[in-house]
Structure formats: C-alpha cells, structure tokens
Scaffold this motif. Structure first.
Motif, PDB file in Angstrom:
ATOM      1  N   ILE A  89      42.286  35.622  31.692  1.00 45.95           N
ATOM      2  CA  ILE A  89      42.823  36.475  32.749  1.00 45.95           C
ATOM      3  C   ILE A  89      42.637  37.939  32.383  1.00 45.95           C
ATOM      4  CG2 ILE A  89      45.005  37.321  33.714  1.00 45.95           C
ATOM      5  CD1 ILE A  89      44.462  34.980  35.216  1.00 45.95           C
ATOM      6  N   ALA A  90      42.962  38.302  31.135  1.00 43.81           N
ATOM      7  CA  ALA A  90      42.846  39.689  30.686  1.00 43.81           C
ATOM      8  C   ALA A  90      41.399  40.166  30.778  1.00 43.81           C
ATOM      9  CB  ALA A  90      43.364  39.819  29.255  1.00 43.81           C
ATOM     10  N   ASN A  91      40.461  39.337  30.318  1.00 46.78           N
ATOM     11  CA  ASN A  91      39.048  39.731  30.350  1.00 46.78           C
ATOM     12  C   ASN A  91      38.536  39.855  31.781  1.00 46.78           C
ATOM     13  OD1 ASN A  91      38.537  39.975  27.550  1.00 46.78           O
ATOM     14  ND2 ASN A  91      38.330  37.762  27.347  1.00 46.78           N
ATOM     15  N   ALA A  92      38.962  38.934  32.654  1.00 46.24           N
ATOM     16  CA  ALA A  92      38.540  38.999  34.050  1.00 46.24           C
ATOM     17  C   ALA A  92      39.081  40.255  34.718  1.00 46.24           C
ATOM     18  CB  ALA A  92      39.010  37.751  34.803  1.00 46.24           C
ATOM     19  N   LEU A  93      40.330  40.605  34.403  1.00 45.52           N
ATOM     20  CA  LEU A  93      40.929  41.805  34.982  1.00 45.52           C
ATOM     21  C   LEU A  93      40.213  43.059  34.486  1.00 45.52           C
ATOM     22  CD1 LEU A  93      43.123  43.002  36.750  1.00 45.52           C
ATOM     23  CD2 LEU A  93      44.676  42.940  34.791  1.00 45.52           C
ATOM     24  N   LEU A  94      39.876  43.091  33.193  1.00 44.10           N
ATOM     25  CA  LEU A  94      39.130  44.230  32.657  1.00 44.10           C
ATOM     26  C   LEU A  94      37.761  44.364  33.320  1.00 44.10           C
ATOM     27  CD1 LEU A  94      41.267  44.588  30.320  1.00 44.10           C
ATOM     28  CD2 LEU A  94      39.307  45.072  28.861  1.00 44.10           C
ATOM     29  N   ARG A  95      37.090  43.229  33.514  1.00 44.31           N
ATOM     30  CA  ARG A  95      35.769  43.270  34.145  1.00 44.31           C
ATOM     31  C   ARG A  95      35.868  43.818  35.568  1.00 44.31           C
ATOM     32  NH1 ARG A  95      34.797  38.508  33.324  1.00 44.31           N
ATOM     33  NH2 ARG A  95      35.272  37.576  35.351  1.00 44.31           N
ATOM     34  N   ARG A  96      36.870  43.369  36.299  1.00 43.73           N
ATOM     35  CA  ARG A  96      37.032  43.845  37.677  1.00 43.73           C
ATOM     36  C   ARG A  96      37.387  45.325  37.707  1.00 43.73           C
ATOM     37  NH1 ARG A  96      39.314  39.694  41.955  1.00 43.73           N
ATOM     38  NH2 ARG A  96      38.250  37.780  41.352  1.00 43.73           N
ATOM     39  N   MET A  97      38.232  45.766  36.772  1.00 41.20           N
ATOM     40  CA  MET A  97      38.579  47.182  36.729  1.00 41.20           C
ATOM     41  C   MET A  97      37.352  48.027  36.402  1.00 41.20           C
ATOM     42  SD  MET A  97      42.423  47.526  35.149  1.00 41.20           S
ATOM     43  CE  MET A  97      42.185  46.503  33.694  1.00 41.20           C
ATOM     44  N   GLY A  98      36.518  47.521  35.481  1.00 41.00           N
ATOM     45  CA  GLY A  98      35.298  48.244  35.146  1.00 41.00           C
ATOM     46  C   GLY A  98      34.384  48.414  36.340  1.00 41.00           C
ATOM     47  N   GLU A  99      34.304  47.380  37.185  1.00 40.15           N
ATOM     48  CA  GLU A  99      33.480  47.443  38.385  1.00 40.15           C
ATOM     49  C   GLU A  99      33.993  48.488  39.371  1.00 40.15           C
ATOM     50  OE1 GLU A  99      33.678  43.436  39.709  1.00 40.15           O
ATOM     51  OE2 GLU A  99      32.203  42.679  38.248  1.00 40.15           O
ATOM     52  N   GLU A 100      35.293  48.803  39.262  1.00 38.70           N
ATOM     53  CA  GLU A 100      35.900  49.819  40.136  1.00 38.70           C
ATOM     54  C   GLU A 100      35.940  51.196  39.467  1.00 38.70           C
ATOM     55  OE1 GLU A 100      36.815  49.470  43.243  1.00 38.70           O
ATOM     56  OE2 GLU A 100      36.381  47.313  43.353  1.00 38.70           O
ATOM     57  N   GLY A 101      35.319  51.307  38.294  1.00 36.21           N
ATOM     58  CA  GLY A 101      35.272  52.597  37.615  1.00 36.21           C
ATOM     59  C   GLY A 101      36.521  52.950  36.834  1.00 36.21           C
ATOM     60  N   VAL A 102      37.380  51.947  36.572  1.00 33.13           N
ATOM     61  CA  VAL A 102      38.607  52.184  35.813  1.00 33.13           C
ATOM     62  C   VAL A 102      38.318  52.021  34.316  1.00 33.13           C
ATOM     63  CG1 VAL A 102      40.970  51.408  35.375  1.00 33.13           C
ATOM     64  CG2 VAL A 102      40.063  51.408  37.709  1.00 33.13           C
ATOM     65  N   VAL A 156      45.357  46.720  28.760  1.00 32.57           N
ATOM     66  CA  VAL A 156      45.767  45.352  29.069  1.00 32.57           C
ATOM     67  C   VAL A 156      46.134  44.677  27.752  1.00 32.57           C
ATOM     68  CG1 VAL A 156      45.087  43.125  30.030  1.00 32.57           C
ATOM     69  CG2 VAL A 156      44.270  45.252  31.095  1.00 32.57           C
ATOM     70  N   LEU A 157      47.381  44.242  27.634  1.00 32.07           N
ATOM     71  CA  LEU A 157      47.874  43.607  26.419  1.00 32.07           C
ATOM     72  C   LEU A 157      48.090  42.130  26.685  1.00 32.07           C
ATOM     73  CD1 LEU A 157      50.212  46.388  26.738  1.00 32.07           C
ATOM     74  CD2 LEU A 157      49.305  46.206  24.445  1.00 32.07           C
ATOM     75  N   GLU A 158      47.707  41.300  25.720  1.00 35.37           N
ATOM     76  CA  GLU A 158      47.960  39.866  25.891  1.00 35.37           C
ATOM     77  C   GLU A 158      48.488  39.272  24.595  1.00 35.37           C
ATOM     78  OE1 GLU A 158      46.301  37.109  24.619  1.00 35.37           O
ATOM     79  OE2 GLU A 158      44.376  37.844  23.888  1.00 35.37           O
ATOM     80  N   GLY A 159      49.473  38.369  24.743  1.00 40.15           N
ATOM     81  CA  GLY A 159      50.064  37.753  23.568  1.00 40.15           C
ATOM     82  C   GLY A 159      51.211  36.839  23.925  1.00 40.15           C
ATOM     83  N   LEU A 160      51.629  36.046  22.945  1.00 38.80           N
ATOM     84  CA  LEU A 160      52.690  35.062  23.168  1.00 38.80           C
ATOM     85  C   LEU A 160      54.054  35.696  23.417  1.00 38.80           C
ATOM     86  CD1 LEU A 160      51.955  32.481  20.316  1.00 38.80           C
ATOM     87  CD2 LEU A 160      51.642  32.087  22.761  1.00 38.80           C
ATOM     88  N   PRO A 217      49.938  30.905  38.403  1.00 35.12           N
ATOM     89  CA  PRO A 217      49.651  29.497  38.106  1.00 35.12           C
ATOM     90  C   PRO A 217      48.159  29.293  37.863  1.00 35.12           C
ATOM     91  CG  PRO A 217      50.875  29.768  40.175  1.00 35.12           C
ATOM     92  CD  PRO A 217      50.328  31.101  39.796  1.00 35.12           C
ATOM     93  N   VAL A 218      47.820  28.271  37.119  1.00 30.30           N
ATOM     94  CA  VAL A 218      46.455  27.795  36.874  1.00 30.30           C
ATOM     95  C   VAL A 218      45.733  28.639  35.835  1.00 30.30           C
ATOM     96  CG1 VAL A 218      44.224  27.201  37.861  1.00 30.30           C
ATOM     97  CG2 VAL A 218      46.292  26.885  39.221  1.00 30.30           C
ATOM     98  N   GLY A 219      45.636  29.949  36.049  1.00 29.14           N
ATOM     99  CA  GLY A 219      44.898  30.793  35.111  1.00 29.14           C
ATOM    100  C   GLY A 219      43.818  31.580  35.815  1.00 29.14           C
TER     101      GLY A 219
END
Length: 212
Positions: free
Chosen positions: A21-34, A112-116, A188-190
C-alpha cells in the motif's frame, strides 16, 4: 498557512500488505508531482546488544515495543515534520543488528511511514497527520510472512511458524489489532483496494493544496 511535511502512517499486521500500500501510494503521488519519502519502522529495531539487555536473557520478542529504538524514531519523525533531514538506520535481518546509517534523507512534501506499532505507541501515533490501517485476514498474513521470511531472510518454515505462534500472533492481538481504533481510514484487502488508494491520493493532494 505554514508548509509542513505531512506524515502518513500505515499500520497492519505482519503480512497485511502495508508495504505494498505504501509503495503504491508513493508511486501515485510521484505521478502527480508530489515529492514523497517512504520510512519503514523495521529500520528502527534497536541494536542487538540493547535488545538482549532489555529482555534480560529471555527469548527476544521482535514484535514487542522493547525491540525498537522508539526514542530515535520519535525524534526522526519530529525532524521530518519540520522539514529537516535524517539519517535512517541500516538494519540487517539476517544478523538481527544495526549495521550503520544511510546518507541523509530529505523529507519533501510527504513522508509515508509503515510499521506494526505506529499507532499503538503515543510517542509515534501523536505525530501522524493521517493514520491508515490495512485490515487483512490472518490466514493470508501468515502465508505471506512464510513466503517473505524464507525467501528474503533465510528462515526455515518451522522457525517462521514458531515465531508466529509464540510472539507475532500474541503481539498482534495485544498491540496491533487494538490500534485499529486510532485509524482515520481502514483499508480492507490491501493494495488491490484501488478505491481506497484513490481516496488516499485525493486526500494527500487536498492537504497539500490547503498548504498552497
């Protein structure tokens, strides 16, 4: 309004898909110039000798807060929120020890931070601007963990299952699952949940737009 680096926290059980999820969000943000940075909590395991001392000779529970360098991570989150660079620890899972430090990382507009345990611990949770919980069934999580730990970390299937039963599952029930109540959004799901990813991206762009 003063610009501030936005901190987006993503939590889920081991194998839930939070990294995807984190990587997908980063990729989408990059596509928007973020300009965005990914930071994983796994890098903040404490040095091995420190962890051994904290558990006083008992078997180390790598899913317990005592296994992490929380003070360091909290200070890094504060620095990132203020737009300051950090040097992320380099952690080796095969030796279970910290090896050194990466080159300085600049936060950009979003981290974007990810962890348990990001939401279970107030010193981390209270610094998040947006909190996301990835909710995935336990059977899928354990299968993903077996695949990852055997392929990437040189573990045997037996050792992965033993760790899951003795520490991963109990700590999930004690710390991770209850932290769901702090989430702003439960996914849900991922990563297959593209609607949730669309909502997250829209929210990021909206927050950045408010900052001008």
């Amino acid at each position: 309004m003063t610009n501030k680096t936005l901190l987006f926290g993503i939590v889920g059980g081991s194998g839930s898909g939070k990294t995807s999820i984190a990587n997908a969000l980063l990729r989408r943000m990059g596509e928007e110039g973020v300009n965005a940075l990914l930071l994983d909590m796994d890098a903040y395991y404490a040095p091995l000798e420190v962890v051994k001392a904290r558990f006083h000779g008992r078997p180390i529970n790598w899913d317990h807060p005592h296994a992490f360098d929380l003070e360091l991570m909290a200070s890094h989150l504060k620095a990132l929120a203020q737009g300051q660079p950090i040097r992320k620890p380099i952690y080796d899972f095969k030796t279970s020890d910290r090896l050194g430090w990466e080159e300085p990382l600049n936060p950009g507009q979003v981290v974007v931070l990810e962890g348990l345990l990001l939401f279970a611990l107030p010193e981390l949770r209270d610094q998040m601007d947006v909190k996301i919980f990835v909710d995935t069934d336990a059977d899928i999580r354990i299968l993903r963990r077996i695949q990852r730990d055997t392929a990437e970390r040189g573990r045997s299937i037996e050792s992965v299952i033993d760790q899951y039963l003795n520490s991963v599952r109990p700590m999930h029930l004690e710390f991770v699952e209850p932290s769901k109540r702090w989430a702003d959004l439960i996914v849900p799901v991922g990563v297959e949940n593209t609607t949730a990813l669309d909502m997250l991206l829209h929210h990021v762009l909206g927050r950045l737009g408010e900052q001008g």
